[in-house]
Enzyme design. Structure first.
Site, short mmCIF file in Angstrom:
data_model
loop_
_atom_site.label_atom_id
_atom_site.label_comp_id
_atom_site.label_asym_id
_atom_site.label_seq_id
_atom_site.Cartn_x
_atom_site.Cartn_y
_atom_site.Cartn_z
N HIS A 1 -15.61 56.48 60.05
CA HIS A 1 -14.87 56.79 58.73
C HIS A 1 -14.00 55.79 58.43
O HIS A 1 -13.47 54.83 59.17
CB HIS A 1 -14.42 58.09 58.54
CG HIS A 1 -15.42 59.26 58.53
ND1 HIS A 1 -15.85 59.88 57.29
CD2 HIS A 1 -15.84 59.96 59.74
CE1 HIS A 1 -16.74 60.76 57.64
NE2 HIS A 1 -16.68 60.91 59.02
N HIS B 1 -20.77 59.83 55.29
CA HIS B 1 -21.15 59.82 53.89
C HIS B 1 -22.41 59.34 53.86
O HIS B 1 -23.09 59.17 54.80
CB HIS B 1 -20.00 59.23 53.01
CG HIS B 1 -18.58 59.81 53.41
ND1 HIS B 1 -18.29 61.25 53.08
CD2 HIS B 1 -17.48 59.17 54.25
CE1 HIS B 1 -16.92 61.21 53.38
NE2 HIS B 1 -16.42 60.26 54.02
N GLU C 1 -11.10 57.14 61.77
CA GLU C 1 -10.72 56.51 60.46
C GLU C 1 -10.16 55.17 60.90
O GLU C 1 -9.30 54.95 61.63
CB GLU C 1 -9.75 57.23 60.03
CG GLU C 1 -10.13 58.59 59.82
CD GLU C 1 -10.73 58.89 58.36
OE1 GLU C 1 -11.00 57.83 57.76
OE2 GLU C 1 -11.18 59.93 58.05
N GLU D 1 -17.10 53.28 51.45
CA GLU D 1 -16.69 53.80 52.84
C GLU D 1 -18.20 53.93 53.47
O GLU D 1 -18.44 53.47 54.56
CB GLU D 1 -15.86 55.04 52.69
CG GLU D 1 -15.82 55.58 54.19
CD GLU D 1 -15.00 57.01 54.01
OE1 GLU D 1 -14.98 57.51 55.34
OE2 GLU D 1 -14.59 57.50 53.02
#
Length: 336
Positions: A218, A126, A300, A163
């Protein structure tokens, strides 16, 4: 030492008449010389033998500290606005507002070490600016098997730690560790562009770098009570521009090594809601994996929506452990 001015006229013994005009002349010269000396002191340039004289500097605002705030994404800065004006152009020649040619600052040559000659691409998931560019990140891009949005804003903890802020911090810590081992590290974005890049470009950056390994960082946004990390591996996909057949096996090895080192470095358990306790998940719907031609995985690191995991993700000490676990996994993969 005090100065005796021209008005000071103490009693003097009688003098001969001939000396009086001289005394008057000297007295008249004193203020003139004094004034000249003062003007010289105020206007003369300093030379090598005397200190410089200057007017006191006016107070100025302190230097802008542009590191992201852990309380949430930063407000647009002047540099952000400048980047938005400098629009990049896509393959169709049209500006899309996101300069794809932006390069991270030139970095020093890689140090000597066991990973000398290896190229690692780190993909911080992101971008802190994505929420200001929803039209751009919502446009559809080709991921080989179908079309999907360019990018998303990512998730955040319940108190607003994003995030995108988390991933960039861990990525920079990871870069430092890998460079100490001699690796050449490249980023897909380093907080140097207003949004994105899109998932297809993220894959292309790794491919064009001919990376020996690519890791996309992430943090998840699942429900409370869901805890732990998991590593996402590419499924065997072939369609359109996607063909993961050559990278499925090496990507699995990369993912398994990262998963093993991550648990030992952080103490976090594998996910209790994805992967059946293995800490591994295989997916075919991620453009960043589908379009990759080099070994690549996602990690993650935890669930931002669970209070216990969120406390870890917000801890700088824990983030350093996370970076170390990922680094050691990459090191093990590259060195065999």
């Amino acid at each position: 030492m005090s100065y005796v001015g021209p008005e000071f006229d103490p009693s003097q013994p009688p003098r001969r008449r001939i000396g009086r005009p001289l005394a008057v002349a000297v007295a008249a010269l004193v203020p003139t010389c004094l004034a000249g000396w003062l003007v010289y002191q105020a206007t003369s340039e300093p030379d090598g033998n005397e200190p410089a004289r200057s007017l006191p500097a006016s107070s100025s605002p302190s230097a802008d500290r542009s590191m992201p705030s852990e309380a949430g994404p930063p407000s647009p800065s002047k540099s952000d606005k400048g980047q938005e004006k400098d629009k990049g152009k896509g393959e169709d020649g049209k500006g899309d507002g996101n300069d794809s040619s932006t390069k991270p600052p030139t970095r020093r040559p890689a140090a000597d070490g066991p990973l000398k000659g290896k190229v690692v691409v780190v993909d911080p998931g992101h971008n802190t600016g994505n929420f200001r560019h929803t039209a751009e990140i919502n446009r559809q891009v080709d991921i080989g098997t179908n079309r999907k949005e360019c990018d998303t804003t990512g998730t955040s903890t319940n108190d607003g730690y994003t995030e995108a802020t988390f991933t960039l911090d861990v990525a920079r810590r990871l870069r430092t560790l890998l460079e100490k081992q001699g690796a050449t590290v490249k980023f897909t974005q380093d907080g140097d562009r207003p949004w994105g890049p899109c998932v297809d470009e993220r894959a292309r950056i790794g491919n064009e770098a001919r990376a020996d390994a690519v890791v996309s960082i992430h943090a998840d946004g699942s429900g409370a009570g869901n805890r732990g990390y998991h590593v996402i591996l590419p499924a065997k996909v072939k369609g359109g521009a996607a063909d993961t057949s050559p990278i499925v096996a090496p990507s699995r090895e990369l993912g398994e090594r990262i998963a093993g080192k991550f648990v030992s470095a952080t103490g976090s358990a594998p996910s209790n809601y994805v992967g059946g306790g293995t800490g591994l998940d295989v997916r075919s719907d991620l453009g960043g994996l589908n379009l990759s031609t080099v070994p690549k995985v996602f990690i993650e690191c935890g669930n931002m929506r669970d209070a216990k995991d969120a406390a870890l993700l917000k801890s700088a000490e824990w983030r350093q452990k996370a970076a170390r676990g990922i680094s050691e996994g990459i090191d093990g993969f590259l060195r065999g």
